[in-house]
Design an enzyme around this catalytic site. Structure first.
Site, PDB file in Angstrom:
ATOM      1  N   LEU A 264       0.853  -1.194   0.000  1.00  0.00           N
ATOM      2  CA  LEU A 264       0.000   0.000   0.000  1.00  0.00           C
ATOM      3  C   LEU A 264       0.883   1.235   0.000  1.00  0.00           C
ATOM      4  O   LEU A 264       1.640   1.463   0.936  1.00  0.00           O
ATOM      5  CB  LEU A 264      -0.907   0.000   1.232  1.00  0.00           C
ATOM      6  CG  LEU A 264      -1.810   1.228   1.388  1.00  0.00           C
ATOM      7  CD1 LEU A 264      -2.884   1.234   0.310  1.00  0.00           C
ATOM      8  CD2 LEU A 264      -2.443   1.244   2.778  1.00  0.00           C
TER       9      LEU A 264
ATOM     10  N   HIS B  15       5.930   3.276  11.379  1.00  0.00           N
ATOM     11  CA  HIS B  15       6.519   4.481  10.795  1.00  0.00           C
ATOM     12  C   HIS B  15       5.469   5.597  10.865  1.00  0.00           C
ATOM     13  O   HIS B  15       4.280   5.348  10.659  1.00  0.00           O
ATOM     14  CB  HIS B  15       6.889   4.173   9.339  1.00  0.00           C
ATOM     15  CG  HIS B  15       7.676   5.234   8.653  1.00  0.00           C
ATOM     16  ND1 HIS B  15       7.109   6.406   8.223  1.00  0.00           N
ATOM     17  CD2 HIS B  15       8.989   5.295   8.302  1.00  0.00           C
ATOM     18  CE1 HIS B  15       8.035   7.144   7.633  1.00  0.00           C
ATOM     19  NE2 HIS B  15       9.184   6.496   7.680  1.00  0.00           N
TER      20      HIS B  15
END
EC number: 2.3.1.109
Length: 344
Positions: free
Chosen positions: A125, A229
């Site tokens: 993604l 992240h």
């Protein structure tokens, strides 16, 4: 109009551009043209029914139908770990105790695991930073659920998604630096590239086979276990609102969390339904954004439309019908884009 469609051979240059913007850590989208071309070919052969289940994988792109610009990519692996082992760490506990010495220590421990073997995986993604607006991220991520709902028999009962872990702009991973590098003797970026280009044999050859006490890792590495992240935090939130949960499995490279959910409990899959479509001017009103998808396996399309998610007859414009490659009188799949927030 933004449209989700199956990847095509002509998309390779656009995927290379996307790969150059990931900032590292997205193992399945390496900036390697040969690897990306092979990924596209595998997706095409999957749609054509030419591959065994162990090799099947679907790839979709988000395209601006007016300009042809490819703004994002998403994918589904049908069944992970049936050819090459699919490794992760399970974060568990080992207890060391002595009644005689009055000592009891429950120690967080990493166990090498293949527990998700055979699961379907949401992967790859990535949305171009320039296109992170107007619901594009939601459309890109959740479009896969519309495909899985329409073609449920193609997928397994459990769905997993590996979230990118904490890595800085220079490719530095605290988890890798404290653990992986000691066994692999290479930088994170090198290991990431090898894995992304299909050279995975080194993982099984070099991975530590015994449990690892997390207290032996640096504090910085311990702090990022199961963390994402910063750019991945929105994607994690999207999946969690669809029913996905972190069950103490993490990535062996960067320590990012693996989320999982039973496929039939995913909100967008469970609540999507088929409605008849008609051409016209949609009613005006304060309607929520909805995912609308056709039921065409080989020419699958998904768009966003503001409409009543409970309608039995969906009115779409000629442009929307054209983007969906469907005609009035056909049935399309409809679901509200985002879950209704519960209030106290």
């Amino acid at each position: 109009m933004m449209v989700i469609r199956p990847v095509e051979r002509s998309d390779v240059s656009a995927l290379m551009q996307l790969a150059s913007k990931t900032g590292g850590g997205l193992t399945s989208l390496p900036a390697n043209e040969a690897t990306l071309s092979a990924r596209i070919e595998r997706a095409i052969k999957t749609w054509q029914g030419e591959l065994p289940k162990s090799e099947q994988g679907y790839v979709f792109v988000l395209e601006d139908s007016e300009t042809g610009t490819v703004a994002g990519i998403c994918a589904i692996e049908v069944a992970v770990g049936l050819n090459d082992p699919w490794h992760n760490y399970r974060v568990g506990t080992l207890v060391h105790a002595s009644k005689e010495l009055n000592v009891y220590n429950a120690l967080p421990t990493l166990f090498l695991s293949n527990d998700h073997t055979g699961s379907s995986e949401l992967c790859t993604l990535f949305l171009d930073p320039d296109w992170r607006k107007e619901g594009n991220g939601y459309l890109l991520s959740k479009s896969r659920f519309m495909f899985m709902a329409a073609f449920r028999d193609k997928f397994n009962d459990k769905v997993v998604a590996e979230m990118r872990g904490v890595i800085d702009e220079h490719g530095y991973s605290p988890f890798w630096q404290s653990l992986g590098k000691r066994f692999f003797s290479m930088d994170f970026s090198r290991a990431d590239f090898l894995c992304g280009t299909g050279q995975k044999a080194f993982i099984a050859e070099l991975m530590p086979k015994h449990p690892i006490y997390t207290h032996f890792l640096s504090q910085e590495a311990q702090d990022v276990i199961g963390q994402v992240h910063p750019q991945t935090a929105p994607a994690r939130a999207v999946l969690e609102k669809e029913g996905f949960r972190y069950r103490n499995y993490i990535d062996i490279f960067d320590g990012g969390p693996t989320l999982e959910c039973d496929i039939d409990r995913v909100r967008a899959i469970r609540k999507s339904r088929l409605v008849e479509v008609a051409e016209g001017q949609p009613a005006q009103g304060d309607f929520p954004a909805c995912l609308v998808a056709n039921e065409n396996y080989h020419h699958f399309r998904v768009v966003l439309a503001r409409t009543d998610p409970a309608t039995e007859r969906l009115i779409l414009t000629a442009a929307q019908l054209d983007a969906l490659k469907c005609h009035a009188g056909e049935r399309v799949r409809l679901v509200r884009l985002c879950a209704v927030e519960k209030t106290a």
